[in-house]
Design an enzyme around this catalytic site. Structure first.
Site, PDB file in Angstrom:
ATOM      1  N   LEU A  93       0.880  -1.176   0.000  1.00  0.00           N
ATOM      2  CA  LEU A  93       0.000   0.000   0.000  1.00  0.00           C
ATOM      3  C   LEU A  93       0.909   1.216   0.000  1.00  0.00           C
ATOM      4  CD1 LEU A  93      -2.965   0.949   0.219  1.00  0.00           C
ATOM      5  CD2 LEU A  93      -2.693   0.902   2.704  1.00  0.00           C
ATOM      6  N   GLU A  94       1.053   1.848  -1.173  1.00  0.00           N
ATOM      7  CA  GLU A  94       2.108   2.841  -1.341  1.00  0.00           C
ATOM      8  C   GLU A  94       1.572   4.250  -1.574  1.00  0.00           C
ATOM      9  OE1 GLU A  94       6.223   3.381  -3.967  1.00  0.00           O
ATOM     10  OE2 GLU A  94       5.103   1.508  -4.028  1.00  0.00           O
ATOM     11  N   VAL A  95       2.071   5.176  -0.761  1.00  0.00           N
ATOM     12  CA  VAL A  95       1.797   6.615  -0.854  1.00  0.00           C
ATOM     13  C   VAL A  95       0.290   6.874  -0.907  1.00  0.00           C
ATOM     14  CG1 VAL A  95       2.505   8.789  -1.921  1.00  0.00           C
ATOM     15  CG2 VAL A  95       3.980   6.791  -2.131  1.00  0.00           C
TER      16      VAL A  95
END
Length: 271
Positions: free
Chosen positions: A160-162
């Site tokens: 789960l990125e940025v």
């Protein structure tokens, strides 16, 4: 978790959801993997080309996610072969940024799969480039649909990125997936950073969520200058005749050398 002499299983990792936040590092060398294991890091991410039996041994009891390279692998069969090879080498799960169909096929094979939502570097053009995803109600709801789709496809987790921290916290609370947060705030199930950022030797852009705990860049610069100085000193020694010295050569007795020279001369007379 399992005793610290045993690698965690997928069931062990799942059992930690909502109980404690896991730690995760992306590493590239056996030295980094061994240091992470010694430090008690829970999970490592290692890309497939670097994934070897030596890396498995170095990673110790860390749970290892093996990254299957999007773009280098193309077909579903490519991913299946690579995933099975990664698991045979001792991987604990694989990372796959390919289609839901491919993720489903891997899950059907019994391989624990981690997908990706939010900023996906290999697909960033679809979400506006290298920027945060989920800052509006519409895009945050799309994140939830993406998480649900991965869950339905059989994935065990997702990077789960940025993503906004409060959005990430809700996604984690409402999903059974293990959400590996990178720039997603404290509500994710794991905090995931690149070792080069943690060590302070980032190559290129340093993301906002990165935090350095050491200054390897200065140390590397110091060591590099020592290397240059040593190479230059070697060059000067050779130029001045100081290397090799007697201590660096193999001696021969005078009588043996005389015999060798006489033999050369005798052979020269026969030619």
């Amino acid at each position: 978790m399992s005793p610290n002499t045993t690698r965690p299983t997928v069931a062990d990792i799942r059992a930690q959801k909502g109980k404690r936040t896991l730690t995760m590092l992306y590493v590239e060398t056996a030295e980094e993997a061994a240091a992470a294991a010694q430090a008690g890091i829970d999970m490592l991410s290692i890309i497939a080309p670097l994934w070897t039996p030596q890396m498995r041994a170095a990673a110790g009891t860390c749970f290892v996610q093996v990254g299957l390279l999007y773009g280098q692998l193309v077909t579903q069969e490519d991913y299946q072969r690579a995933a099975h090879a990664a698991m045979q080498t001792g991987g604990d799960c694989v990372y796959c940024a390919s289609s839901l169909g491919t993720i489903r096929a891997l899950a059907d094979d019994g391989i624990p799969v981690v997908g990706h939502v939010g900023l996906i570097p290999s697909k960033a053009t679809w979400t506006g480039g290298f920027r945060a995803v989920g800052k509006t109600a519409r895009t945050a709801l799309q994140l939830w649909r993406d998480v649900q789709a991965l869950q339905d496809a059989g994935a065990f987790g997702a990077e789960l990125e940025v993503v906004p921290d409060r959005v990430a916290a809700e996604l984690s609370r409402r999903s059974s997936l293990i959400l590996l947060g990178m720039g997603a705030g404290a509500g994710a199930d794991a905090q995931y950073l690149f070792s080069e950022d943690v060590l302070g030797c980032t190559r290129g852009h340093k993301p906002r969520h990165a935090k350095s705990y050491a200054d390897f860049a200065s140390e590397y610069a110091r060591l590099h200058q020592m290397r240059v100085n040593a190479f230059a000193a070697f060059k000067d020694d050779v130029a001045q005749g100081a290397y090799p010295a007697a201590a660096h050569t193999v001696p021969i007795a005078d009588a043996e050398l005389d015999g060798f020279l006489q033999g050369l001369d005798a052979n020269a007379g026969l030619s």
